[in-house]
Write a protein that holds these residues in place. Structure first.
Motif, short mmCIF file in Angstrom:
data_model
loop_
_atom_site.label_atom_id
_atom_site.label_comp_id
_atom_site.label_asym_id
_atom_site.label_seq_id
_atom_site.Cartn_x
_atom_site.Cartn_y
_atom_site.Cartn_z
N VAL A 154 16.86 -42.67 61.31
CA VAL A 154 16.39 -41.36 60.86
C VAL A 154 17.60 -40.57 60.36
CG1 VAL A 154 15.25 -39.22 61.48
CG2 VAL A 154 14.48 -41.37 62.50
N SER A 155 17.52 -40.08 59.13
CA SER A 155 18.61 -39.31 58.54
C SER A 155 18.12 -37.94 58.14
CB SER A 155 19.17 -40.05 57.31
OG SER A 155 20.19 -39.28 56.69
N LYS A 156 18.62 -36.91 58.83
CA LYS A 156 18.19 -35.54 58.59
C LYS A 156 16.67 -35.43 58.61
CE LYS A 156 22.30 -34.35 55.87
NZ LYS A 156 22.83 -33.82 54.59
N GLY A 157 16.10 -36.07 59.61
CA GLY A 157 14.66 -36.06 59.77
C GLY A 157 14.20 -34.94 60.69
N THR A 158 12.91 -34.91 60.95
CA THR A 158 12.33 -33.88 61.80
C THR A 158 11.28 -34.50 62.71
OG1 THR A 158 12.62 -32.20 60.09
CG2 THR A 158 11.06 -31.70 61.85
N SER A 189 18.90 -36.98 63.64
CA SER A 189 19.56 -38.02 62.83
C SER A 189 20.10 -39.06 63.80
CB SER A 189 20.70 -37.44 61.99
OG SER A 189 20.21 -36.59 60.98
N VAL A 194 7.36 -38.19 63.38
CA VAL A 194 8.71 -38.01 62.87
C VAL A 194 8.73 -38.31 61.39
CG1 VAL A 194 9.40 -40.38 63.45
CG2 VAL A 194 11.14 -38.61 63.17
N ASP A 195 9.37 -37.43 60.63
CA ASP A 195 9.69 -37.66 59.22
C ASP A 195 11.10 -38.24 59.22
OD1 ASP A 195 10.48 -37.53 56.61
OD2 ASP A 195 10.22 -35.37 56.38
N ASP A 196 11.27 -39.49 58.76
CA ASP A 196 12.57 -40.16 58.92
C ASP A 196 13.61 -39.78 57.87
OD1 ASP A 196 11.70 -41.49 56.67
OD2 ASP A 196 11.89 -43.50 57.52
N GLY A 197 13.26 -38.88 56.94
CA GLY A 197 14.21 -38.49 55.90
C GLY A 197 14.28 -39.46 54.75
N HIS A 198 13.49 -40.53 54.82
CA HIS A 198 13.48 -41.55 53.76
C HIS A 198 12.08 -41.69 53.15
CE1 HIS A 198 17.50 -42.70 55.06
NE2 HIS A 198 17.04 -42.87 56.29
N THR A 244 6.69 -41.29 57.45
CA THR A 244 6.29 -40.53 58.62
C THR A 244 5.66 -41.49 59.63
OG1 THR A 244 5.88 -38.51 57.36
CG2 THR A 244 4.83 -38.67 59.51
#
Length: 346
Positions: A100-104, A154, A184-188, A191
Motif C-alpha cells: 500500500v502506497s499512500k493509501g487509506t 503506506s 483499504v484503497d492501496d494507492g494503486h 480497493t
C-alpha cells in the motif's frame, strides 16, 4: 430557574465525578474530584451526544502486543473484540498483506442503540508511541447511526510479511451493538474489503433501593437511608469505577445549599461518614463524590454497594428537590438515576 434548566443542572452534575485511569477512558467533561460543573445549559442535558476527541494521547505509551489476523489469502483483514464495555478501550486491528502506497484505510461504522458520533476509535502510531484519533467524516444528520473513520497508510506488506496496525475502540454513550466494515484503497487503483465485524456494547447494571417515588424529608427530621448497587455484568474489569450524588432545589428566591442537606455514607469498619456536598459551577446546585467502596477493580460478575442516608437541616427552605445518583468509569458516565424528594415542614 425553570424546571427544564433545573433538570439540566442535575444532568450536568453527573459529569463532575471521578478521574480517568490512563488508557481507560477519554475525558468527556470533567477533572478529578468533586468540583464545579463544567457543562451548563443545553450542553448539560446531553452529555453523551458526541465524543470529545483528542488529537493524541497525553503521554507516550508502550506498544500493544502484535496480533496478526486473517489468513494468507486475505489482502486485508480486520478484527474487533466481541465486547466493547462503555468507558473501556477494546482491542481492534487491521492486517495488510498487499503493498500500500499512500493509501487509506476506511472503517465504516454502523451502530444500534447509540449514535455513531459518540464512538471513539484510535490507532497506535509507532513513531510517536502514542494513540492517535482516526479522521472522522460524518455521513449526514439523517443517518446518526452511521459514520466513517479513516487513516493514511503506506506499507510494504505481502502474504509472507503481513503488516498490522493496532487500533482500539471505546463507546461512551448507551448499550447496543457496533458493526465495523473495513476497506483499504492501496494507492494503486485497487480497493480491498474485509468481512464486517461486530461487538456488543454493554455496561454494568445499577439499581437503587430504599428511595420511594414521592419521597419527602422533614426539616430537622430523621435521615432516610437508601442504597446504590452496581453489578459488573460485562466480561471486563472496571478499574476506575466511581459514583456521585447531585441535587438542586429552589423555593422563591432561595436555593437549597450544601448546608441544607446532610449526606452520609456507610463505610465498613468506619461507620457513617459525612460526605461533603460542593456547590455547582454555573448554576445553583451541588454534587458529591461518593467514597469508593472497593480498592480493587470491579471484576466481571462482582457487585459493589454504596449505602447512604440523607437528612435535611432544620432551617432549610421548603422546596421540591431534583436529585440523583450517578455511576461512571473514569470520566465516562455509565448511568444516572433520579431520586427527587420534597422538603417538608413536618
Amino acid at each position: 430557574m425553570t424546571a427544564g434548566s433545573a433538570a439540566a443542572v442535575v444532568a450536568g452534575l453527573t459529569l463532575v465525578i471521578g478521574a480517568a485511569a490512563p488508557g481507560q477512558a477519554v475525558p468527556v467533561a470533567a477533572t478529578a474530584g468533586a468540583r464545579p460543573m463544567l457543562n451548563c445549559g443545553a450542553a448539560a442535558t446531553a452529555p453523551m451526544a458526541a465524543a470529545t476527541r483528542t488529537n493524541t494521547a497525553a503521554a507516550t505509551e508502550s506498544a500493544p502486543a502484535p496480533a496478526v489476523t486473517g489468513n494468507a489469502a486475505q489482502k486485508l483483514s480486520y478484527s474487533l473484540a466481541p465486547e466493547a464495555p462503555i468507558g473501556l478501550w477494546s482491542s481492534s486491528n487491521v492486517t495488510l498483506r498487499t503493498p500500500v502506497s499512500k493509501g487509506t484505510v476506511r472503517l465504516d461504522v454502523t451502530t444500534q442503540g447509540f449514535i455513531a458520533d459518540s464512538l471513539l476509535m484510535q490507532r497506535y502510531d509507532e513513531k510517536s508511541h502514542r494513540w492517535v484519533d482516526l479522521d472522522v467524516r460524518s455521513v449526514g444528520s439523517e443517518n446518526p447511526n452511521k459514520g466513517r473513520l479513516s487513516f493514511p497508510v503506506s506499507v510494504a506488506a505481502s502474504p509472507g510479511r503481513p503488516a498490522t496496525v493496532a487500533l482500539r475502540v471505546q463507546a461512551i454513550d448507551r448499550p447496543g451493538r457496533l458493526a465495523v466494515a473495513a476497506s483499504v484503497d492501496d494507492g494503486h487503483g485497487h480497493t480491498y474489503r474485509a468481512p464486517t465485524r461486530s461487538a456488543v456494547v454493554d455496561r454494568p447494571t445499577t439499581t437503587v433501593t430504599g428511595w420511594p417515588r414521592g419521597a419527602g424529608l422533614v426539616r430537622g427530621g430523621a435521615a432516610k437511608e437508601f442504597e446504590l448497587t452496581v453489578k459488573n455484568t460485562t466480561k471486563r474489569a472496571y478499574p476506575a469505577l466511581n459514583a456521585g450524588y447531585s441535587a438542586y432545589g429552589q423555593s422563591g428566591d432561595r436555593t437549597v445549599a450544601p448546608k441544607d442537606l446532610v449526606l452520609q455514607q456507610y463505610v465498613p469498619g468506619h461507620g457513617w461518614q459525612r460526605v461533603s456536598l460542593v456547590p455547582g459551577g454555573c448554576d445553583p446546585g451541588m454534587s458529591a463524590e461518593l467514597i469508593p467502596t472497593a480498592k480493587t477493580p470491579l471484576a466481571p460478575g462482582a457487585t459493589t454497594v454504596y449505602r447512604m442516608r440523607l437528612a435535611v437541616a432544620g432551617d432549610a427552605p421548603l422546596a421540591n428537590v431534583e436529585a440523583g445518583v450517578s455511576v461512571g468509569a473514569g470520566d465516562t458516565s455509565l448511568s444516572y438515576q433520579t431520586l427527587p424528594f420534597k422538603i417538608r415542614a413536618r
